[in-house]
Design a protein around this motif. Structure first.
Motif, PDB file in Angstrom:
ATOM      1  N   TYR A 180      40.061  33.134  40.477  1.00 40.00           N
ATOM      2  CA  TYR A 180      40.455  33.475  39.099  1.00 40.00           C
ATOM      3  C   TYR A 180      41.977  33.581  39.000  1.00 40.00           C
ATOM      4  O   TYR A 180      42.589  33.044  38.081  1.00 40.00           O
ATOM      5  CB  TYR A 180      39.776  34.784  38.694  1.00 40.00           C
ATOM      6  CG  TYR A 180      40.115  35.272  37.307  1.00 40.00           C
ATOM      7  CD1 TYR A 180      39.979  34.445  36.197  1.00 40.00           C
ATOM      8  CD2 TYR A 180      40.568  36.575  37.111  1.00 40.00           C
ATOM      9  CE1 TYR A 180      40.288  34.902  34.915  1.00 40.00           C
ATOM     10  CE2 TYR A 180      40.869  37.045  35.835  1.00 40.00           C
ATOM     11  CZ  TYR A 180      40.736  36.210  34.743  1.00 40.00           C
ATOM     12  OH  TYR A 180      41.034  36.661  33.495  1.00 40.00           O
ATOM     13  N   PHE A 200      37.163  46.115  38.744  1.00 41.08           N
ATOM     14  CA  PHE A 200      35.816  46.041  38.184  1.00 41.08           C
ATOM     15  C   PHE A 200      35.761  45.036  37.052  1.00 41.08           C
ATOM     16  O   PHE A 200      36.787  44.705  36.445  1.00 41.08           O
ATOM     17  CB  PHE A 200      35.324  47.429  37.728  1.00 41.08           C
ATOM     18  CG  PHE A 200      36.115  48.043  36.615  1.00 41.08           C
ATOM     19  CD1 PHE A 200      35.828  47.764  35.281  1.00 41.08           C
ATOM     20  CD2 PHE A 200      37.165  48.929  36.899  1.00 41.08           C
ATOM     21  CE1 PHE A 200      36.556  48.342  34.251  1.00 41.08           C
ATOM     22  CE2 PHE A 200      37.905  49.504  35.866  1.00 41.08           C
ATOM     23  CZ  PHE A 200      37.589  49.209  34.542  1.00 41.08           C
TER      24      PHE A 200
ATOM     25  N   TYR B 220      33.481  37.847  31.651  1.00 42.55           N
ATOM     26  CA  TYR B 220      33.750  39.264  31.887  1.00 42.55           C
ATOM     27  C   TYR B 220      35.251  39.496  31.831  1.00 42.55           C
ATOM     28  O   TYR B 220      36.026  38.561  31.993  1.00 42.55           O
ATOM     29  CB  TYR B 220      33.214  39.689  33.262  1.00 42.55           C
ATOM     30  CG  TYR B 220      31.723  39.449  33.410  1.00 42.55           C
ATOM     31  CD1 TYR B 220      30.815  40.424  33.025  1.00 42.55           C
ATOM     32  CD2 TYR B 220      31.236  38.236  33.899  1.00 42.55           C
ATOM     33  CE1 TYR B 220      29.444  40.206  33.139  1.00 42.55           C
ATOM     34  CE2 TYR B 220      29.869  38.008  34.005  1.00 42.55           C
ATOM     35  CZ  TYR B 220      28.983  38.999  33.621  1.00 42.55           C
ATOM     36  OH  TYR B 220      27.627  38.769  33.723  1.00 42.55           O
ATOM     37  N   ASP B 221      35.634  40.758  31.624  1.00 42.88           N
ATOM     38  CA  ASP B 221      37.054  41.099  31.693  1.00 42.88           C
ATOM     39  C   ASP B 221      37.325  41.839  32.990  1.00 42.88           C
ATOM     40  O   ASP B 221      36.563  42.729  33.369  1.00 42.88           O
ATOM     41  CB  ASP B 221      37.447  41.991  30.510  1.00 42.88           C
ATOM     42  CG  ASP B 221      37.520  41.177  29.211  1.00 42.88           C
ATOM     43  OD1 ASP B 221      37.764  39.958  29.289  1.00 42.88           O
ATOM     44  OD2 ASP B 221      37.314  41.764  28.132  1.00 42.88           O
ATOM     45  N   LEU B 222      38.407  41.451  33.643  1.00 45.10           N
ATOM     46  CA  LEU B 222      38.735  42.052  34.936  1.00 45.10           C
ATOM     47  C   LEU B 222      39.741  43.190  34.750  1.00 45.10           C
ATOM     48  O   LEU B 222      40.778  43.005  34.113  1.00 45.10           O
ATOM     49  CB  LEU B 222      39.311  40.981  35.868  1.00 45.10           C
ATOM     50  CG  LEU B 222      39.610  41.413  37.305  1.00 45.10           C
ATOM     51  CD1 LEU B 222      38.345  41.826  38.041  1.00 45.10           C
ATOM     52  CD2 LEU B 222      40.319  40.287  38.053  1.00 45.10           C
ATOM     53  N   PHE B 234      44.499  41.098  32.737  1.00 53.53           N
ATOM     54  CA  PHE B 234      44.617  39.868  31.966  1.00 53.53           C
ATOM     55  C   PHE B 234      45.437  40.211  30.731  1.00 53.53           C
ATOM     56  O   PHE B 234      45.577  41.387  30.378  1.00 53.53           O
ATOM     57  CB  PHE B 234      43.236  39.348  31.552  1.00 53.53           C
ATOM     58  CG  PHE B 234      42.454  40.328  30.727  1.00 53.53           C
ATOM     59  CD1 PHE B 234      42.486  40.270  29.341  1.00 53.53           C
ATOM     60  CD2 PHE B 234      41.695  41.334  31.337  1.00 53.53           C
ATOM     61  CE1 PHE B 234      41.774  41.183  28.570  1.00 53.53           C
ATOM     62  CE2 PHE B 234      40.980  42.245  30.577  1.00 53.53           C
ATOM     63  CZ  PHE B 234      41.016  42.166  29.197  1.00 53.53           C
ATOM     64  N   ASP B 238      44.637  34.948  27.895  1.00 59.08           N
ATOM     65  CA  ASP B 238      44.164  34.508  29.216  1.00 59.08           C
ATOM     66  C   ASP B 238      42.663  34.225  29.153  1.00 59.08           C
ATOM     67  O   ASP B 238      41.933  34.901  28.438  1.00 59.08           O
ATOM     68  CB  ASP B 238      44.390  35.605  30.268  1.00 59.08           C
ATOM     69  CG  ASP B 238      45.815  35.629  30.779  1.00 59.08           C
ATOM     70  OD1 ASP B 238      46.520  34.616  30.587  1.00 59.08           O
ATOM     71  OD2 ASP B 238      46.217  36.649  31.351  1.00 59.08           O
ATOM     72  N   ALA B 239      42.234  33.254  29.935  1.00 58.93           N
ATOM     73  CA  ALA B 239      40.796  33.001  30.031  1.00 58.93           C
ATOM     74  C   ALA B 239      40.153  34.215  30.700  1.00 58.93           C
ATOM     75  O   ALA B 239      40.735  34.794  31.611  1.00 58.93           O
ATOM     76  CB  ALA B 239      40.534  31.751  30.864  1.00 58.93           C
ATOM     77  N   PRO B 240      38.973  34.612  30.238  1.00 60.10           N
ATOM     78  CA  PRO B 240      38.307  35.747  30.885  1.00 60.10           C
ATOM     79  C   PRO B 240      37.838  35.394  32.293  1.00 60.10           C
ATOM     80  O   PRO B 240      37.756  34.228  32.661  1.00 60.10           O
ATOM     81  CB  PRO B 240      37.112  36.030  29.969  1.00 60.10           C
ATOM     82  CG  PRO B 240      36.900  34.800  29.175  1.00 60.10           C
ATOM     83  CD  PRO B 240      38.211  34.077  29.110  1.00 60.10           C
ATOM     84  N   PHE B 241      37.511  36.437  33.065  1.00 59.01           N
ATOM     85  CA  PHE B 241      36.966  36.226  34.402  1.00 59.01           C
ATOM     86  C   PHE B 241      35.614  35.527  34.265  1.00 59.01           C
ATOM     87  O   PHE B 241      34.789  35.911  33.447  1.00 59.01           O
ATOM     88  CB  PHE B 241      36.772  37.566  35.111  1.00 59.01           C
ATOM     89  CG  PHE B 241      36.185  37.433  36.490  1.00 59.01           C
ATOM     90  CD1 PHE B 241      36.992  37.229  37.597  1.00 59.01           C
ATOM     91  CD2 PHE B 241      34.812  37.498  36.677  1.00 59.01           C
ATOM     92  CE1 PHE B 241      36.455  37.090  38.864  1.00 59.01           C
ATOM     93  CE2 PHE B 241      34.255  37.368  37.942  1.00 59.01           C
ATOM     94  CZ  PHE B 241      35.076  37.164  39.035  1.00 59.01           C
ATOM     95  N   PHE B 332      36.412  27.807  33.793  1.00 60.13           N
ATOM     96  CA  PHE B 332      37.030  28.939  33.126  1.00 60.13           C
ATOM     97  C   PHE B 332      37.316  28.559  31.680  1.00 60.13           C
ATOM     98  O   PHE B 332      37.567  27.393  31.382  1.00 60.13           O
ATOM     99  CB  PHE B 332      38.351  29.314  33.800  1.00 60.13           C
ATOM    100  CG  PHE B 332      38.190  29.825  35.204  1.00 60.13           C
ATOM    101  CD1 PHE B 332      37.842  31.152  35.435  1.00 60.13           C
ATOM    102  CD2 PHE B 332      38.377  28.989  36.293  1.00 60.13           C
ATOM    103  CE1 PHE B 332      37.699  31.635  36.737  1.00 60.13           C
ATOM    104  CE2 PHE B 332      38.236  29.468  37.593  1.00 60.13           C
ATOM    105  CZ  PHE B 332      37.901  30.789  37.812  1.00 60.13           C
TER     106      PHE B 332
END
Lengths: 310, 425
Positions: A180, A200, B220-222, B234, B238-241, B332
């Motif tokens: 990522y 998380f 998901y968001d990191l 992020f 930004d592209a999410p996780f 992504f």
């Protein structure tokens, strides 16, 4: 009735001393090259030290050798198993049949505990692996109480069940966090985060937070809640479950020590003073856990009272 | 790049020319009897199907025992065989009816079962000994010693974990004499199969009993938790996780897999359409046949690759075959659907004298459209639809009713079960 073993996951050799004082009966240790998702990282030297400390206190030490092995780690696996034999640990925890094969080839005499995590779902499997040398089966955390009890009633080997802590819900071989950051051209982030276990994933729709980290074995994602059965132990006691595990992965030393002691009190109350004593104590024990519970980690009872469909 | 190493165990010299004598099985998925027939007709040597119990993919149509019988009989005419997936990890409650079910499968002539749970392995051995037992990828088999374990347990074949690469496969083949099946095409788990219960937690659906809701494909968001403070990793925009893998495609690695001596090349996708199955199977069939006939002079044709892409709706990658996949093998951000071609019709009949095809419409098309025909016995070709008639011979401009029977002129000969696709503009 036999008192179940209280099995915990220390973070270091020093931590083991505290946990012995707190009432732990047995310990799972190991290192990520061979074991999955350990609370602490123990080199062979430390396994040796830990074993001395644990045996001096007349407690048990189990070593996690439950990784999914690829060819490139098989040679090291053989050497590792021989070292464990020499040290004299009390069990080798495995999931991959390669470990069983190596144990046979090397004439390792240390007892085996079978723990493939998510796939240990019925009593037939427990007996199958017992016939092939496992002394204990560690059950999947995705089972209900009724399923656990039925497995215990029909199984030859000892049965181990998790009663507290987070559970892994996903393992990928891929480096998903690194990927990522690389995708976002932030390679620096990876370098800076080698040992970081504070990340998380936020699932906005379910309002859940899933801990995530990367290690040698890939990427691991954990349950959004910590399971806590301190006030729901009666039926597990009655069923005669042999080992109750508190997995302290991603928790602090102090938290693990305190929670271990609270479970010690719960087990002792029931077995030394009777069910009524446990019933009288359990809400108080739960409250004590709630007080020290980290803010991002709500408690629940896992799948014990939950039904899954398919 | 992986070096292609010739394997003498799988080839012979015929008149001084090397030919491959050990041709791997091409294994296709089928979620219904129609798909099974298409897979076999388009060149699959074997087809795996799901029954109504004990298999994953509880959303697929799945086969009754009677349908399995019909599938086996159909496949037999082509020399093909059928395997049934019984690859759940059973809970206590799933034990009922297992023996009878396995006996019924054996009774209709299925060749083998694909299985993960020792409960099902041992029950099968006891009550349905004629069935071959293949270890499912759900066991995440990743090393040669574990392969040896399952060989000792008497299994006929193992399906490898998707995380196993070419070098690892070579070592497994060297160390253990057992059939090895490996995935070559289709969607994949990004987790080790069997080691993911995201679905159980997020939707109370048991992924290891067929309930997977593919939570790994969500965004998901990191965040980072720094002493109780939640810090976003992020920024806006930004592209999410994400952990969605590109689909597996090893068409260009087929020569490698053949030289490795892999016994069965598996295409994933019991939920996929007949167009998908027909396209993928026919292209892999061509590649396998061409390589085995003349490995020395083999070159992959551009039109095969193009044809394969016509049924792709996601980006593709080689996954673990040549080494650890990088971030480029994941998806992504926003992804536009990639599918450029639609399945437009199935050939029911072709009249050689009048050059008129009778076609069952599977998607809207009209006079003036450029369409492409493909399938067994023909070389893929494109043409323009000039005139169109309905079943009764009335002239029409467009075919817009699902399953409508239409006729039109096609100069090149066609055969029953050939398919027609059209570009999606």
């Amino acid at each position: 009735m036999k008192k179940p073993e209280l099995l915990v996951t220390p973070k270091s050799v020093e931590h083991i001393e505290d946990l012995i004082s707190s009432g732990a009966d047995a310990f799972i240790i190991g290192e990520q090259q061979f074991g999955l998702r350990l609370a602490g990282e123990f080199s062979l030297k430390q396994v040796n030290e830990a074993t001395k400390v644990i045996h001096a206190a007349n407690k048990k030490v189990y070593v996690a050798v439950n990784a999914l092995f690829h060819n490139d780690r098989l040679e090291a696996l053989d050497e590792y198993l021989m070292e464990l034999q020499r040290i004299g640990v009390d069990s080798i925890v495995f999931g991959d049949p390669a470990v069983l094969m190596a144990v046979r080839e090397l004439n390792i005499t240390i007892p085996l505990h079978w723990n493939p995590e998510t796939t240990a779902t019925n009593w037939f499997q427990a007996n199958y692996w017992a016939e092939r040398g496992a002394k204990r089966a560690v059950l999947a955390r995705e089972l209900s109480l009724d399923e656990i009890i039925e497995i215990k009633e029909n199984s030859q080997p000892e049965i181990e069940v998790q009663i507290h802590g987070m559970t892994c819900m996903f393992q990928s071989k891929r480096k998903l966090l690194g990927n990522y950051f690389l995708f976002r051209k932030e390679a620096m982030e990876i370098e800076n985060r080698k040992e970081n276990k504070n990340m998380f994933l936020h699932d906005k729709e379910r309002k859940n937070k899933y801990p995530i980290y990367e290690d040698l074995n890939g990427t691991h994602i954990f349950s959004p809640n910590d399971m806590c059965l301190i006030d729901e132990l009666t039926e597990l006691f009655e069923a005669g479950i042999d080992s109750l595990k508190f997995d302290g992965i991603l928790q602090s030393d102090d938290y693990i020590t305190t929670v271990t002691n609270l479970y010690r009190q719960a087990i002792d109350a029931y077995f030394d003073q009777g069910e009524e004593a446990y019933e009288a104590l359990k809400d108080d024990l739960l409250e004590k856990i709630e007080v020290i519970q980290p803010p991002l980690r709500p408690l629940d009872t896992g799948f014990i009272f939950k039904e899954t469909v398919y | 790049m992986l070096q292609l190493i010739q394997n003498d165990k799988i080839s012979e010299l015929v008149n001084g020319k090397r030919v491959i004598t050990k041709k791997p099985e091409l294994l296709a998925p089928a979620g219904s009897l129609e798909k099974l027939k298409v897979a076999v007709h388009y060149g699959a040597d074997a087809v795996f199907i799901g029954g109504q119990e004990f298999g994953l993919r509880s959303n697929a149509d799945n086969f009754s025992i009677e349908e399995m019988r019909e599938g086996v009989e159909f496949a037999k005419q082509y020399g093909a065989v059928i395997y049934v997936t019984t690859n759940i990890f059973a809970h206590n409650e799933n034990m009922t009816g297992l023996a009878e079910y396995l006996q019924a499968i054996e009774g209709v002539g299925v060749r083998g079962i694909i299985v993960a749970d020792p409960l099902i392995i041992e029950t099968c051995r006891r009550v349905a000994p004629k069935l071959e037992i293949h270890l499912s990828t759900q066991q995440s088999l990743s090393n040669w010693k574990a392969v040896k374990y399952w060989k000792q347990e008497g299994l006929h074949r193992v399906v490898l974990a998707r995380e196993v690469g070419a070098q690892e496969m070579r070592k497994m083949k060297e160390e253990v004499d057992i059939e090895i099946e490996a995935f070559v095409h289709g969607a994949m788990c990004i987790a080790y199969s069997g080691r993911c219960v995201l679905s159980n937690h997020m939707t109370a659906r048991d992924s290891n009993r067929g309930g997977c809701c593919q939570s790994c494909r969500w965004d998901y968001d990191l965040y980072e938790n720094v002493e109780g403070e939640e810090i976003a990793l992020f920024e806006d925009g930004d592209a999410p996780f994400a952990m969605s893998p590109k689909d597996l495609k090893l068409i260009e690695s087929i020569p490698h897999m053949i030289e490795l001596g892999i016994d069965s090349l598996k295409v994933e996708g019991r939920m996929k359409s007949i167009h998908y199955i027909a396209t993928v199977i026919s292209v892999y069939r061509k590649v396998i046949d061409a390589y085995c006939a003349d490995p020395e002079n083999f070159k992959i044709k551009k039109e095969w690759l193009e044809e394969l892409d016509r049924c792709a709706n996601r980006a593709t990658a080689s996954s673990f075959f040549e080494g650890e996949p990088s971030y480029k093998q994941q998806m992504f951000g926003f992804h536009a659907p990639k599918m450029k071609w639609d399945f437009a019709g199935l050939v029911l009949d072709y009249d050689q004298d009048t050059q008129i095809v009778t076609l069952q419409q599977r998607n809207y098309f009209k006079v003036g459209d450029t369409v492409e025909f493909f399938g067994p016995n023909i070389e893929t070709f494109t043409m323009q639809v000039e005139q169109l008639w309905d079943e009764r011979g009335n002239e029409i401009d467009l075919a817009n009713h699902p399953l409508q029977i239409v006729k039109f002129k096609v100069k090149q000969p066609l055969f029953k079960f050939n398919m027609m696709r059209k570009e999606n503009k």
